[in-house]
Scaffold this motif. Structure first.
Motif, PDB file in Angstrom:
ATOM      1  N   LYS A 341       0.811  -1.141  -0.062  1.00 40.67           N
ATOM      2  CA  LYS A 341       0.000   0.089  -0.014  1.00 40.67           C
ATOM      3  C   LYS A 341       0.976   1.356  -0.244  1.00 40.67           C
ATOM      4  O   LYS A 341       1.616   1.376   0.723  1.00 40.67           O
ATOM      5  CB  LYS A 341      -0.872  -0.109   1.357  1.00 40.67           C
ATOM      6  CG  LYS A 341      -1.803   1.057   1.296  1.00 40.67           C
ATOM      7  CD  LYS A 341      -3.042   0.790   2.539  1.00 40.67           C
ATOM      8  CE  LYS A 341      -3.968   2.121   2.567  1.00 40.67           C
ATOM      9  NZ  LYS A 341      -4.911   1.893   3.697  1.00 40.67           N
ATOM     10  N   LEU A 342       0.557   2.085  -0.985  1.00 39.81           N
ATOM     11  CA  LEU A 342       1.290   3.203  -1.080  1.00 39.81           C
ATOM     12  C   LEU A 342       0.437   4.627  -1.387  1.00 39.81           C
ATOM     13  O   LEU A 342      -0.403   4.668  -2.117  1.00 39.81           O
ATOM     14  CB  LEU A 342       2.369   3.240  -2.299  1.00 39.81           C
ATOM     15  CG  LEU A 342       3.270   4.537  -2.603  1.00 39.81           C
ATOM     16  CD1 LEU A 342       4.076   4.748  -1.516  1.00 39.81           C
ATOM     17  CD2 LEU A 342       3.978   4.016  -3.810  1.00 39.81           C
ATOM     18  N   ASP A 343       0.881   5.641  -0.449  1.00 40.20           N
ATOM     19  CA  ASP A 343      -0.226   6.832  -0.589  1.00 40.20           C
ATOM     20  C   ASP A 343       0.905   7.841  -0.977  1.00 40.20           C
ATOM     21  O   ASP A 343       1.846   8.470  -0.276  1.00 40.20           O
ATOM     22  CB  ASP A 343      -0.488   7.027   0.536  1.00 40.20           C
ATOM     23  CG  ASP A 343      -1.625   8.310   0.658  1.00 40.20           C
ATOM     24  OD1 ASP A 343      -1.590   8.925  -0.530  1.00 40.20           O
ATOM     25  OD2 ASP A 343      -2.654   8.508   1.407  1.00 40.20           O
ATOM     26  N   LEU A 344       0.877   8.283  -2.306  1.00 43.88           N
ATOM     27  CA  LEU A 344       1.349   9.573  -2.836  1.00 43.88           C
ATOM     28  C   LEU A 344       0.588  10.715  -3.061  1.00 43.88           C
ATOM     29  O   LEU A 344       1.082  11.670  -4.032  1.00 43.88           O
ATOM     30  CB  LEU A 344       2.329   9.126  -4.049  1.00 43.88           C
ATOM     31  CG  LEU A 344       3.397   8.348  -3.901  1.00 43.88           C
ATOM     32  CD1 LEU A 344       3.936   7.645  -5.157  1.00 43.88           C
ATOM     33  CD2 LEU A 344       4.499   8.636  -2.808  1.00 43.88           C
ATOM     34  N   SER A 345      -0.563  10.807  -2.457  1.00 43.04           N
ATOM     35  CA  SER A 345      -1.467  11.989  -2.800  1.00 43.04           C
ATOM     36  C   SER A 345      -0.937  13.132  -2.635  1.00 43.04           C
ATOM     37  O   SER A 345      -0.179  13.067  -1.379  1.00 43.04           O
ATOM     38  CB  SER A 345      -2.701  11.618  -2.062  1.00 43.04           C
ATOM     39  OG  SER A 345      -2.546  11.607  -0.724  1.00 43.04           O
ATOM     40  N   LYS A 346      -1.504  14.479  -3.234  1.00 41.95           N
ATOM     41  CA  LYS A 346      -0.967  15.704  -3.215  1.00 41.95           C
ATOM     42  C   LYS A 346       0.656  15.942  -3.274  1.00 41.95           C
ATOM     43  O   LYS A 346       1.211  16.999  -2.951  1.00 41.95           O
ATOM     44  CB  LYS A 346      -1.403  16.155  -1.868  1.00 41.95           C
ATOM     45  CG  LYS A 346      -2.886  16.247  -1.557  1.00 41.95           C
ATOM     46  CD  LYS A 346      -3.082  16.779  -0.207  1.00 41.95           C
ATOM     47  CE  LYS A 346      -4.691  16.530   0.096  1.00 41.95           C
ATOM     48  NZ  LYS A 346      -5.036  17.095   1.307  1.00 41.95           N
TER      49      LYS A 346
END
Length: 472
Positions: A341-346
């Motif tokens: 799981k990877l979050d690169l939002s914004k």
């Protein structure tokens, strides 16, 4: 006749009746839920009960108890009724039938079986086995001491134990254990709160580890709460499905010993603001053997020490990190090839170099690129071809076009969840390509996609009958 002061409108019809006997009959005609609701609500008005309302409460309670004994009243509803009675123990004690004798250390103690069985699976089963016996029911409580039972009885009737705080810590700790064995969660929570007075900065971590080992959830909660109240610069919380999550507001000297003692239990680490710039963080993270997730979202920077020794984790949140660039991403992905799981939002500074590098993340199934409005059609195409195993993809408020969506559909055929809310460049042609390939799609968010034409949406609906969650 008097009635409870704040009686709900649905019970106002009772005011037209001439006696409490008629009221009881009228209530019972409406069924268990109706009677229970009236009874529970009325327990809040002690003045009415003492002023004669007990004449109505008693037959209603006996009717509910009879239904419970015959297993026509659910355990959940019975527990709510018992908890309502605990609000007015003195006013209602005289209407509680005490038809069972517990024999403890040779002494017979009459009890209300309903109050005990409604609050404890252990007592429920024990008392249930006595129902077939003739005459007054007697239960020999061989393993419970009278002094211990007195506390249980007090809590069963009042939800409180006045003098438990006078006992030694060892006694209270054992009381918590026994409360859990009896299935009396609220009593365990009460005792855990009492035990909190014996927690100190020196012993809290030890108690927390004990609580975790013995599954003493309420003591675990109190230990976490105690640590969070101290000036350690950190917050801890046990989250279901995650384990021990530690949030570092500041990396203070006072908090380091706590972290060192907890390092084997930590599963998820959240770093706030400037914490990732502290050179000591890298060494701390290296000492955590079972770190599953790391959250660096909204941080202001990262130390070279942490970047060079970045941990191998399965979940990583790098959302809204102004310091993050492609080179940082290369280094991080190399250290964590097993990312799920990877979050690169914004993260608007990232380019095609990062999307291409994602091909090294062969296990990635959850990706968030929301608000990455720097991405163009080629970027989405490259990202999709680099991440073919995605099951969940979040692209809220991006410049995704129909061509980009079509590419996602062709490459990410295993998608189950897709968020395209606020993607205002979509017209709908890409939905058709998505429907052809992503046959397992279950959830799609198209909120505020104002340009999507109805005919495309209708055709898409027919293509995916298994789509159970569609927001438009």
């Amino acid at each position: 006749m008097m009635w409870p002061q704040f009686m709900s409108r649905e019970f106002w019809y009772l005011k037209e009746l001439d006696s409490y006997e008629e009221a009881a009959a009228a209530l019972e005609e409406q069924g268990f839920d109706h009677v229970s609701e009236f009874f529970i609500e009325s327990c809040e008005d002690r003045t009415w009960i003492n002023g004669g309302g007990d004449a109505l409460m008693e037959p209603l309670l006996l009717w509910l108890i009879e239904a419970y004994d015959e297993e026509r009243l659910s355990p959940e509803l019975a527990k709510k009724i018992a908890q309502a009675i605990q609000l007015q123990p003195k006013a209602l004690e005289h209407i509680l039938p005490k038809e069972v004798d517990f024999i403890i250390e040779g002494q017979e103690t009459p009890i209300c079986s309903f109050m005990f069985s409604a609050q404890s699976p252990f007592f429920r089963e024990l008392i249930r086995r006595t129902k077939t016996r003739v005459g007054r029911k007697k239960v020999d409580m061989q393993r419970i001491k009278l002094s211990f039972f007195d506390y249980i009885r007090e809590f069963v009737y009042t939800a409180h134990i006045v003098f438990l705080w006078r006992e030694e810590p060892k006694y209270i700790l054992n009381f918590i254990r026994q409360s859990q064995k009896l299935g009396m969660e609220k009593m365990a929570a009460f005792a855990s709160e009492v035990y909190k007075r014996y927690l100190t900065p020196e012993n809290t971590v030890q108690h927390l580890q004990l609580a975790q080992k013995e599954f003493l959830k309420d003591l675990e909660t109190e230990c976490c709460r105690y640590i969070n109240e101290q000036n350690f610069g950190l917050k801890i919380e046990y989250r279901e499905g995650v384990g021990l999550e530690v949030t570092l507001e500041h990396l203070l000297d006072e908090g380091v010993p706590v972290l060192d003692n907890l390092r084997r239990q930590i599963s998820y680490l959240v770093c706030k603001k400037t914490v990732a710039e502290d050179t000591r963080l890298a060494k701390l993270i290296q000492s955590i053997p079972r770190l599953v997730g790391l959250d660096l979202s909204d941080t202001t920077g990262i130390s070279s020490e942490l970047l060079e020794s970045f941990p191998s984790v399965k979940q990583l949140n790098l959302s809204n990190c102004d310091w993050l660039d492609d080179d940082h991403c290369f280094s991080i992905m190399k250290s964590s090839p097993g990312l799920i799981k990877l979050d690169l939002s914004k993260d608007t500074h990232l380019t095609f170099r990062t999307w291409g590098a994602m091909a090294s993340l062969s296990k990635l199934i959850n990706l968030d690129l929301s608000y990455c409005d720097q991405m163009d059609e080629d970027d989405f195409d490259l990202m999709a071809s680099s991440c073919p195993r995605l099951g969940e993809l979040f692209l809220k408020h991006t410049r995704l076009s129909d061509n980009g969506l079509a590419s996602i559909g062709r490459n990410c055929v295993g998608l189950a969840v897709l968020d395209l809310s606020d993607c205002r460049n979509l017209v709908g042609e890409g939905l058709i390509e998505l429907g052809v390939h992503a046959q397992g799609l279950q959830s799609l968010n198209l909120t505020n996609c104002s340009k999507i034409e109805p005919e495309y949406l209708e055709k898409f609906r027919k293509m995916l009958p298994g789509l159970t969650d569609l927001k438009v």
